[in-house]
Design an enzyme around this catalytic site. Structure first.
Site, PDB file in Angstrom:
ATOM      1  N   ASP A   1      10.535   0.175  -0.254  1.00  0.00           N
ATOM      2  CA  ASP A   1      10.619   0.449  -1.694  1.00  0.00           C
ATOM      3  C   ASP A   1      11.738  -0.369  -2.339  1.00  0.00           C
ATOM      4  OD1 ASP A   1       9.958   1.586  -4.105  1.00  0.00           O
ATOM      5  OD2 ASP A   1      10.811   3.553  -3.672  1.00  0.00           O
TER       6      ASP A   1
ATOM      7  N   ASN B   1      -1.185   2.784  -4.982  1.00  0.00           N
ATOM      8  CA  ASN B   1      -0.747   1.438  -5.383  1.00  0.00           C
ATOM      9  C   ASN B   1      -1.891   0.595  -5.964  1.00  0.00           C
ATOM     10  OD1 ASN B   1       1.732   1.033  -2.723  1.00  0.00           O
ATOM     11  ND2 ASN B   1       1.976   1.808  -4.794  1.00  0.00           N
TER      12      ASN B   1
END
Ligand code: FPP
Length: 238
Positions: free
Chosen positions: A20, A68
């Site tokens: 991340d 995503n």
């Protein structure tokens, strides 16, 4: 910085990393999000090699969640291209390092070129015994549990004979519990990552964004992990 003496440290069997902060890393530098992913991608290989060399047996990497796919088309396509490059161009890397590659996630709606490159890499590395890298790609933890339940229902086994410990055999991969779960970039969430295997994991949330999370940062995670008192719901021993 001095080398860390790993003989004095507890080594987790299974480490999970939620990759991340690529986007924010890029923004801070006036770069595009795509360049941030390229930097994360560059960091990944060396880091994975280091982690397995330190004695970790399984490394699970959350590189693309089912959610995503909601990102901009250009970003999704770029990530899919990176996956194909990773899987096609790095076979020698996985072979030299004796790493077995496995995947967790659903096929739909991954592009066929990604599925093909992924499956070829899995097949080519299946006998490697120097550690496992589990790429969680188009992965969701609830979907994995639902898919396992459906597999069990279809298998016709007597569900009354099924023990807690047996459930993992029906997940995408039959892997041990995660001991240490790292999420880079300072976010304090699990975000649907390996829900079943994370039940007793120690969590570590460095502020460092993934492209800057290197060997020395992993050492710090292991030092912290060594200091944790893991009781698995039992009583304190010391
Ligand atoms: C999270 O950063 C990162 C991702 C969604 C993608 C991670 C993928 C790679 C590093 C590519 C390489 C991996 C393989 C297997 C080839 P973010 O975009 O959520 O960052 P932000 O939260 O700062 O926006």
């Amino acid at each position: 910085m001095n080398e860390v003496d790993y003989s004095q440290l507890k080594i987790p069997t299974h480490v999970g990393i939620i990759v991340d902060g690529n986007g924010r890393w890029a923004k801070e530098r006036g770069l595009t999000r795509l360049q941030g992913h390229d930097a994360g991608f560059e960091n990944l290989k060396q880091l994975a090699q280091y982690i397995l060399k330190r004695g970790v047996k399984v490394l699970s990497l959350y590189v693309f969640s089912t959610e995503n796919f909601k990102r901009a088309e250009e970003e999704v396509n770029h990530l899919m291209d990176l996956f194909v490059i990773m899987y096609k161009k790095n076979l020698h890397f996985f072979m030299e390092n004796n790493i077995k590659v496995v995947f967790s996630g659903r096929n739909e709606p991954l592009p066929p070129r990604v599925i093909k490159a992924r499956d070829e890499l899995v097949e080519a590395t299946k006998d490697n015994a120097g550690g496992i890298v589990n790429f969680c790609m188009n992965y969701g933890g609830r979907a994995e549990i639902m898919d396992a339940v459906k597999k069990i229902a279809k298998s016709g086994i007597d569900v009354d004979t099924l023990a807690d410990e047996d459930f993992r055999h029906y997940l995408y991969q039959d892997l041990p519990d995660i001991d240490l779960m790292i999420r880079t970039s300072g976010e304090l969430r699990l975000s649907n990552f390996l829900l079943w295997l994370n039940s007793y994991a120690e969590f570590y949330f460095p502020k460092t964004k993934f492209p800057d999370f290197h060997e020395a940062d992993f050492d710090q995670a292991i030092i912290e992990y060594t200091s944790r008192d893991r009781r698995f719901g039992g009583i304190k021993n010391n």
